[in-house]
Design a protein around this motif. Sequence first.
Motif, short mmCIF file in Angstrom:
data_model
loop_
_atom_site.label_atom_id
_atom_site.label_comp_id
_atom_site.label_asym_id
_atom_site.label_seq_id
_atom_site.Cartn_x
_atom_site.Cartn_y
_atom_site.Cartn_z
N GLY A 127 -17.74 174.93 15.04
CA GLY A 127 -19.21 175.22 14.88
C GLY A 127 -19.44 176.71 14.81
O GLY A 127 -20.08 177.05 13.86
N ALA A 128 -18.93 177.54 15.48
CA ALA A 128 -19.04 178.96 15.73
C ALA A 128 -18.58 179.59 14.35
O ALA A 128 -18.94 180.60 14.07
N VAL A 129 -17.36 178.80 13.63
CA VAL A 129 -17.17 179.25 12.40
C VAL A 129 -17.85 178.65 11.01
O VAL A 129 -16.99 178.75 10.09
N ARG A 150 -10.72 179.85 8.36
CA ARG A 150 -11.89 179.65 9.40
C ARG A 150 -11.35 178.89 10.82
O ARG A 150 -11.63 179.11 11.85
N VAL A 151 -10.23 177.84 10.53
CA VAL A 151 -9.90 176.97 11.63
C VAL A 151 -9.01 177.86 12.48
O VAL A 151 -8.98 177.77 13.52
N ALA A 152 -8.26 178.92 11.37
CA ALA A 152 -7.44 179.94 12.28
C ALA A 152 -8.30 180.91 13.32
O ALA A 152 -7.69 181.20 14.11
N LEU A 153 -9.43 181.15 12.70
CA LEU A 153 -10.15 181.98 13.64
C LEU A 153 -10.56 181.32 14.66
O LEU A 153 -10.94 181.96 15.86
N ALA A 158 -10.42 180.22 20.62
CA ALA A 158 -10.81 178.99 21.76
C ALA A 158 -10.69 179.32 23.14
O ALA A 158 -11.62 178.72 23.94
N ARG A 159 -9.84 180.30 23.38
CA ARG A 159 -9.76 180.66 24.85
C ARG A 159 -10.64 181.92 25.15
O ARG A 159 -10.65 182.33 26.42
N GLU A 160 -11.59 182.21 24.41
CA GLU A 160 -12.46 183.38 24.74
C GLU A 160 -11.83 184.56 25.25
O GLU A 160 -11.95 185.11 26.17
N PRO A 161 -11.12 184.98 24.40
CA PRO A 161 -9.94 186.20 24.78
C PRO A 161 -10.72 187.59 24.84
O PRO A 161 -12.09 187.49 24.33
#
Length: 257
Positions: A127-129, A150-153, A158-161
Amino acid sequence: MTAPKISLRGVTKSFGPKKVLQGIDLDVAVGESMVVIGGSGTGKSVLLKCILGLMRPDSGSIRIDGEETVGISSRQREAVMRKFGMLFQGGALFDSLRVWENVAFGPIQSDGMAPAKAREIAIAKLGAVGLGPEIGDLFPSELSGGMQKRVALARAIAREPEIIFFDEPTTGLDPIMADVINELIVKCVSDLGATAVSITHDMASARKIGHRIAMLYDGKLIWQGPVEEIDHCGNAHVDQFIHGRADGPIQMQVRKL
């Protein structure tokens, strides 16, 4: 004064007689977006791999949050890697996994998160992308190149790096989709408050996503400064590169026709 998030001093790397990195000094501040530009074969990817710990430099220091990372143990390396997210060139999605499983790969494999919880996070990051939850059940092969990026982004965040690396983020995209991805990168990095390091030869992308730009040429950083100063930097190599001119001090290794 706050220590740099990433600090390199005297980093060198050679492969046989070829000196790829020749004494790199670079600081990236907390929350800063640094873009490293340069032509093919100038050492951009090697520099990124050294910071990531995928390659060990021959000499020099690479500090993350003030902590030396060159030569650390595998356990210490795992703790450092926990801070990183990565958007690979070409996306590098797993063909055999559904989209949500790709995005949730880190939380499940590295954090041991339950799949149901990881799926929730994956759908939120999609959703964020700008991708709806229905995309989560598709396979990468069912998506366009822009949607795959977008999926790669989404997977990268995903782990909020704390630190996100972008390897040629707009490669293979048309100019409009490239701009969409650039805007998403700016938004995602800003929302996370993350530090970003990108490598690219796409100047439109560099100008959009970078706070500062550094140019790598012949294994050395020949210029670095704020993005708004690059057009007036007075460096002939940089000037030739950013305007894409064949004539200049940078000579491509091709035979004259």
